[in-house]
Scaffold this motif. Structure first.
Motif, PDB file in Angstrom:
ATOM      1  N   VAL A   1      -1.755  21.684  -0.349  1.00 25.23           N
ATOM      2  CA  VAL A   1      -1.800  21.388   1.082  1.00 25.23           C
ATOM      3  C   VAL A   1      -3.150  20.771   1.452  1.00 25.23           C
ATOM      4  O   VAL A   1      -3.212  19.779   2.181  1.00 25.23           O
ATOM      5  CB  VAL A   1      -1.536  22.667   1.919  1.00 25.23           C
ATOM      6  N   ARG A   2      -4.228  21.315   0.928  1.00 28.32           N
ATOM      7  CA  ARG A   2      -5.568  20.778   1.215  1.00 28.32           C
ATOM      8  C   ARG A   2      -5.658  19.306   0.795  1.00 28.32           C
ATOM      9  O   ARG A   2      -6.189  18.476   1.522  1.00 28.32           O
ATOM     10  CB  ARG A   2      -6.624  21.611   0.497  1.00 28.32           C
ATOM     11  N   SER A   3      -5.132  18.996  -0.365  1.00 30.21           N
ATOM     12  CA  SER A   3      -5.163  17.628  -0.868  1.00 30.21           C
ATOM     13  C   SER A   3      -4.374  16.700   0.054  1.00 30.21           C
ATOM     14  O   SER A   3      -4.828  15.606   0.406  1.00 30.21           O
ATOM     15  CB  SER A   3      -4.587  17.590  -2.289  1.00 30.21           C
TER      16      SER A   3
ATOM     17  N   PHE B   1       0.881  -1.170   0.000  1.00 33.28           N
ATOM     18  CA  PHE B   1       0.000   0.000   0.000  1.00 33.28           C
ATOM     19  C   PHE B   1       0.909   1.206   0.000  1.00 33.28           C
ATOM     20  O   PHE B   1       1.780   1.331   0.858  1.00 33.28           O
ATOM     21  CB  PHE B   1      -0.890   0.027   1.250  1.00 33.28           C
ATOM     22  N   ILE B   2       0.739   2.091  -0.968  1.00 32.08           N
ATOM     23  CA  ILE B   2       1.586   3.281  -1.072  1.00 32.08           C
ATOM     24  C   ILE B   2       0.715   4.523  -0.945  1.00 32.08           C
ATOM     25  O   ILE B   2      -0.247   4.702  -1.702  1.00 32.08           O
ATOM     26  CB  ILE B   2       2.363   3.286  -2.407  1.00 32.08           C
ATOM     27  N   ALA B   3       1.041   5.345   0.040  1.00 34.87           N
ATOM     28  CA  ALA B   3       0.384   6.645   0.205  1.00 34.87           C
ATOM     29  C   ALA B   3       1.284   7.668  -0.480  1.00 34.87           C
ATOM     30  O   ALA B   3       2.344   8.018   0.038  1.00 34.87           O
ATOM     31  CB  ALA B   3       0.198   6.962   1.675  1.00 34.87           C
ATOM     32  N   TRP B   4       0.891   8.093  -1.668  1.00 34.32           N
ATOM     33  CA  TRP B   4       1.677   9.005  -2.494  1.00 34.32           C
ATOM     34  C   TRP B   4       1.222  10.428  -2.220  1.00 34.32           C
ATOM     35  O   TRP B   4       0.080  10.792  -2.481  1.00 34.32           O
ATOM     36  CB  TRP B   4       1.481   8.628  -3.963  1.00 34.32           C
ATOM     37  N   SER B   5       2.109  11.234  -1.652  1.00 35.04           N
ATOM     38  CA  SER B   5       1.783  12.611  -1.283  1.00 35.04           C
ATOM     39  C   SER B   5       2.970  13.510  -1.621  1.00 35.04           C
ATOM     40  O   SER B   5       3.761  13.867  -0.751  1.00 35.04           O
ATOM     41  CB  SER B   5       1.467  12.663   0.218  1.00 35.04           C
TER      42      SER B   5
END
Length: 139
Positions: A97-99, A87-91
């Motif tokens: 910033v809101r996203s 599971f990859i949380a891509w940020s």
């Protein structure tokens, strides 16, 4: 349809595609995005089983957050064929910033909908989701 803590629902297709990847191995990866208008996590893209890790990494947008599942096949030092579901949380740093806040607050609830995740990664740039990182975390 599940209701996430942040108010984000999870589209049933998200779980369905994940089960197909996990049980039938009909996909190599799944990219999920949050549809802010629908207030829902939806499937954005599904990768065929023949695609490799580089092709998966190329689908992650440079300036937008995403969740992703990748089914990584590898051979152990004992010469055993294995597979791990990432599971990859891509940020990315360049995302709004809101996203980033919406994705961060919805992540745990969304992950609970996908039973069978073996490794989790949080990534903010392409170096953090490089194949070397995946290989290191798989063992």
């Amino acid at each position: 349809m599940a209701n996430a803590a942040s108010g984000m629902a999870v589209d049933d297709e998200c779980k369905l595609r994940f089960l197909e990847l996990k049980a039938k191995r009909t996909h190599r990866f799944i990219i999920y995005k949050i549809d802010e208008k629908k207030k829902m996590v939806v499937v954005e893209k599904v990768g065929e089983p023949v695609l490799n890790y580089d092709e998966f990494a190329a689908t992650l947008p440079a300036n937008e957050c995403r969740y992703a599942i990748f089914d990584y096949d590898f051979v152990t030092e004992e010469n055993c064929q294995k597979s791990k579901i990432f599971f990859i949380a891509w940020s990315p740093d360049t995302a709004r910033v809101r996203s980033k806040m919406i994705y961060a607050s919805s992540k745990e609830r969304f992950k609970r909908e996908l039973d069978g995740i073996q490794v989790e990664l949080q990534a903010t740039d392409s170096a953090e989701v490089g194949l070397d990182v995946i290989q290191g975390r798989a063992n």
